[in-house]
Design a protein around this motif. Sequence first.
Motif, PDB file in Angstrom:
ATOM      1  N   ALA A 125       0.813  -1.215   0.000  1.00 31.88           N
ATOM      2  CA  ALA A 125       0.000   0.000   0.000  1.00 31.88           C
ATOM      3  C   ALA A 125       0.842   1.258   0.000  1.00 31.88           C
ATOM      4  N   GLY A 126       2.064   1.158   0.523  1.00 31.12           N
ATOM      5  CA  GLY A 126       2.938   2.324   0.539  1.00 31.12           C
ATOM      6  C   GLY A 126       2.380   3.450   1.380  1.00 31.12           C
ATOM      7  N   ILE A 127       2.395   4.646   0.818  1.00 29.74           N
ATOM      8  CA  ILE A 127       1.964   5.833   1.559  1.00 29.74           C
ATOM      9  C   ILE A 127       0.466   6.085   1.406  1.00 29.74           C
ATOM     10  N   ILE A 128      -0.234   5.207   0.711  1.00 26.63           N
ATOM     11  CA  ILE A 128      -1.674   5.407   0.476  1.00 26.63           C
ATOM     12  C   ILE A 128      -2.469   5.557   1.773  1.00 26.63           C
ATOM     13  N   PRO A 129      -2.259   4.712   2.814  1.00 27.65           N
ATOM     14  CA  PRO A 129      -3.019   4.920   4.059  1.00 27.65           C
ATOM     15  C   PRO A 129      -2.810   6.304   4.672  1.00 27.65           C
ATOM     16  N   VAL A 130      -1.585   6.814   4.597  1.00 28.19           N
ATOM     17  CA  VAL A 130      -1.303   8.138   5.158  1.00 28.19           C
ATOM     18  C   VAL A 130      -2.011   9.222   4.351  1.00 28.19           C
ATOM     19  N   LEU A 131      -1.891   9.153   3.027  1.00 26.40           N
ATOM     20  CA  LEU A 131      -2.535  10.153   2.182  1.00 26.40           C
ATOM     21  C   LEU A 131      -4.051  10.045   2.273  1.00 26.40           C
ATOM     22  N   GLY A 132      -4.563   8.806   2.297  1.00 28.79           N
ATOM     23  CA  GLY A 132      -6.006   8.610   2.392  1.00 28.79           C
ATOM     24  C   GLY A 132      -6.577   9.195   3.669  1.00 28.79           C
ATOM     25  N   SER A 133      -5.893   8.939   4.782  1.00 30.99           N
ATOM     26  CA  SER A 133      -6.373   9.484   6.062  1.00 30.99           C
ATOM     27  C   SER A 133      -6.309  11.001   6.059  1.00 30.99           C
ATOM     28  N   ALA A 134      -5.279  11.560   5.432  1.00 33.47           N
ATOM     29  CA  ALA A 134      -5.150  13.023   5.393  1.00 33.47           C
ATOM     30  C   ALA A 134      -6.273  13.648   4.568  1.00 33.47           C
ATOM     31  N   ILE A 135      -6.597  13.059   3.427  1.00 34.03           N
ATOM     32  CA  ILE A 135      -7.647  13.608   2.566  1.00 34.03           C
ATOM     33  C   ILE A 135      -9.004  13.526   3.257  1.00 34.03           C
ATOM     34  N   LEU A 136      -9.315  12.367   3.840  1.00 33.32           N
ATOM     35  CA  LEU A 136     -10.601  12.198   4.519  1.00 33.32           C
ATOM     36  C   LEU A 136     -10.698  13.100   5.746  1.00 33.32           C
ATOM     37  N   ALA A 137      -9.602  13.219   6.487  1.00 38.07           N
ATOM     38  CA  ALA A 137      -9.612  14.084   7.674  1.00 38.07           C
ATOM     39  C   ALA A 137      -9.801  15.540   7.284  1.00 38.07           C
ATOM     40  N   LEU A 138      -9.135  15.950   6.205  1.00 34.47           N
ATOM     41  CA  LEU A 138      -9.291  17.335   5.735  1.00 34.47           C
ATOM     42  C   LEU A 138     -10.743  17.606   5.344  1.00 34.47           C
ATOM     43  N   GLY A 139     -11.348  16.638   4.659  1.00 35.79           N
ATOM     44  CA  GLY A 139     -12.753  16.788   4.292  1.00 35.79           C
ATOM     45  C   GLY A 139     -13.647  16.919   5.512  1.00 35.79           C
ATOM     46  N   TRP A 140     -13.373  16.130   6.539  1.00 33.24           N
ATOM     47  CA  TRP A 140     -14.153  16.172   7.773  1.00 33.24           C
ATOM     48  C   TRP A 140     -14.044  17.544   8.443  1.00 33.24           C
ATOM     49  N   VAL A 141     -12.831  18.060   8.483  1.00 27.94           N
ATOM     50  CA  VAL A 141     -12.617  19.360   9.126  1.00 27.94           C
ATOM     51  C   VAL A 141     -13.285  20.479   8.325  1.00 27.94           C
ATOM     52  N   VAL A 142     -13.187  20.429   7.009  1.00 23.08           N
ATOM     53  CA  VAL A 142     -13.766  21.485   6.177  1.00 23.08           C
ATOM     54  C   VAL A 142     -15.290  21.447   6.216  1.00 23.08           C
ATOM     55  N   VAL A 143     -15.859  20.240   6.182  1.00 25.43           N
ATOM     56  CA  VAL A 143     -17.312  20.094   6.159  1.00 25.43           C
ATOM     57  C   VAL A 143     -17.928  20.553   7.478  1.00 25.43           C
ATOM     58  N   GLY A 144     -17.213  20.390   8.587  1.00 26.35           N
ATOM     59  CA  GLY A 144     -17.742  20.717   9.901  1.00 26.35           C
ATOM     60  C   GLY A 144     -18.336  22.105  10.011  1.00 26.35           C
ATOM     61  N   PRO A 145     -17.527  23.148   9.886  1.00 27.81           N
ATOM     62  CA  PRO A 145     -18.085  24.501  10.026  1.00 27.81           C
ATOM     63  C   PRO A 145     -19.066  24.859   8.916  1.00 27.81           C
ATOM     64  N   PHE A 146     -18.872  24.291   7.717  1.00 32.48           N
ATOM     65  CA  PHE A 146     -19.768  24.597   6.602  1.00 32.48           C
ATOM     66  C   PHE A 146     -21.187  24.130   6.894  1.00 32.48           C
ATOM     67  N   THR A 147     -21.321  22.856   7.309  1.00 33.66           N
ATOM     68  CA  THR A 147     -22.661  22.334   7.605  1.00 33.66           C
ATOM     69  C   THR A 147     -23.226  22.960   8.862  1.00 33.66           C
ATOM     70  N   GLY A 148     -22.336  23.303   9.821  1.00 31.21           N
ATOM     71  CA  GLY A 148     -22.798  23.965  11.039  1.00 31.21           C
ATOM     72  C   GLY A 148     -23.392  25.328  10.748  1.00 31.21           C
ATOM     73  N   GLU A 149     -22.755  26.073   9.833  1.00 31.13           N
ATOM     74  CA  GLU A 149     -23.268  27.387   9.470  1.00 31.13           C
ATOM     75  C   GLU A 149     -24.605  27.269   8.739  1.00 31.13           C
ATOM     76  N   LYS A 150     -24.722  26.256   7.850  1.00 28.77           N
ATOM     77  CA  LYS A 150     -25.976  26.067   7.134  1.00 28.77           C
ATOM     78  C   LYS A 150     -27.106  25.744   8.103  1.00 28.77           C
ATOM     79  N   ARG A 151     -26.795  24.924   9.097  1.00 32.42           N
ATOM     80  CA  ARG A 151     -27.819  24.562  10.079  1.00 32.42           C
ATOM     81  C   ARG A 151     -28.232  25.796  10.896  1.00 32.42           C
ATOM     82  N   ALA A 152     -27.233  26.600  11.275  1.00 28.19           N
ATOM     83  CA  ALA A 152     -27.537  27.826  12.022  1.00 28.19           C
ATOM     84  C   ALA A 152     -28.387  28.779  11.187  1.00 28.19           C
ATOM     85  N   SER A 153     -28.102  28.860   9.872  1.00 29.36           N
ATOM     86  CA  SER A 153     -28.876  29.729   8.991  1.00 29.36           C
ATOM     87  C   SER A 153     -30.314  29.251   8.883  1.00 29.36           C
TER      88      SER A 153
END
Length: 523
Positions: free
Chosen positions: A484-512
């Motif tokens: 697998a090489g570095i795929i697990p590291v890159l995969g976790s980074a991409i998914l984690a980044l998505g989780w962090v970015v989506v958090g405040p975005f969906t929170g703001e939509k819910r507040a609106s």
Amino acid sequence: MSFVPRFLLAALAGGALNLAFPHLRWWWMAIVALALLHVALGRSRPGRAFAYGTAFGLAFFLPHLSWAITSVGTYIPWAALATLQACIIGLYACLRAVALKSAWYTRSASVWIDAVGSGLLFVAIEGMRSRFPFGGFAWGLVGYSQVEGPIVRLAAYGGTTLVGFTVVVAAVLLARVINPAGERSGRFLSRAAQVAVAGALPLVAALAPLAGNAETGSLSVGVVQGNVPRPPLADGYEQARRVTANHRDETVRLVKSDPQLDLIVWPESASDLDPRTNDDVLAMIHESVLAAKVPILVGTQEYFENGRYNQHLLFVPDGNDVRIVDSYTKQHPVPFGEYIPYRDFFAKISSDVGKVRTDMLPGQKPGIMDLALADRNVRVGDAICFEISVEDLVRDSVNRGAQVLIVPTNNASFGDSAEAAQQTDISRFRAIEFSRATVQASTVGTSAIIDPRGRIVGATELWTSDHLVAKVALRTSETFAAKAGIIPVLGSAILALGWVVVGPFTGEKRASRRHYSDLQRKR
């Protein structure tokens, strides 16, 4: 809880994490410690979460890296290194707090999303600190705490990423039992499920198969630990010469006790004086190789005008003479320990920079050497000292065909600290991760021979002259982690980044949406 109790709980959790590492190795304490950290974090704002995470990191890294005081002789480098690593844990806590602004956090599925998201983010941060800055510092990874537990078997399938992810998921599930953060329904069943899954993860991991049988025969290896004069001799030249003489003498004892060997391994800095330019130490190595009648790997350094190399040389007998047929040069020198990056800048901050008088430069050759035996060729992978913690380098050696891993190291500057035991656990982890027998040779201990399943076949004590002998299995097949090489590291980074970015975005939509609904009701 208010700020102070949460801060103290986070610090307590960081201290508790040390119990999962040498010398106690209570692997389950890593889950408990991280669960306490996440109880302390709760739904804190990002700034406070950073403070709690940093407190956790300081309480862990200051004791865990205390060997740096012994090695350097002052407190500043130790405190700086521990603080940097602690702030990276603080960054994890801060980013998690941002992600938890998501609208889904108070829904029934939030526990599971939180556990998976936190696990991905934590190992992504670990992957980052293992590689940046200055090539990273992969010491104290949560995965290394699991060598005595069942979860470590997952190393063969995803390295430190999968092992660390599993530990964090279990920890967050337990933390949310204690601090459920407002689930609206099904609380009892939900919490029971959380406890059940957290408890089941180690049990399921224990079922993961590990291969360790010999695929291309075996290699009879001798490890020589010559020891170092303690305290050091006043004359640096005589000190270096004595160390080489100790390894020569122990080699002679080894050969007398067990002459049927294929290879003998000397540690890093067994010959600090370069045998290619120093006839005295060359004569000692010559004597050792001819007495053993087998190849010997010798750790040395090569000095030149602009720096030095840390090398492992392969000496072989050639009639009544010996010759060097292969070598490996350390690719990942330790920043601030073996070289000083931005020397002029850091010299203005601390005079300790001058203690590293000659910078070590990185080698460019992969960590493999070919050992020609009477009936076959064996490719060995070589990782000098701290390089065993550099997952990418070790994996590269395995991908290039290494059938066994060699880890020459010099632990003399770390005194009686836990550093040698920590390094041995990392070697055990790599053995499991890549299903390769691992031979660790130290000047003063711990030297160890480890089978492909991470079990110690033999080990030495600190500050002794000793040797080890064992037949180790040679293997060519690659684990899933190696493929697998570095795929697990890159995969976790991409998914984690998505989780962090989506958090405040969906929170703001819910507040609106809530704000719009309130306006409609007022009308």
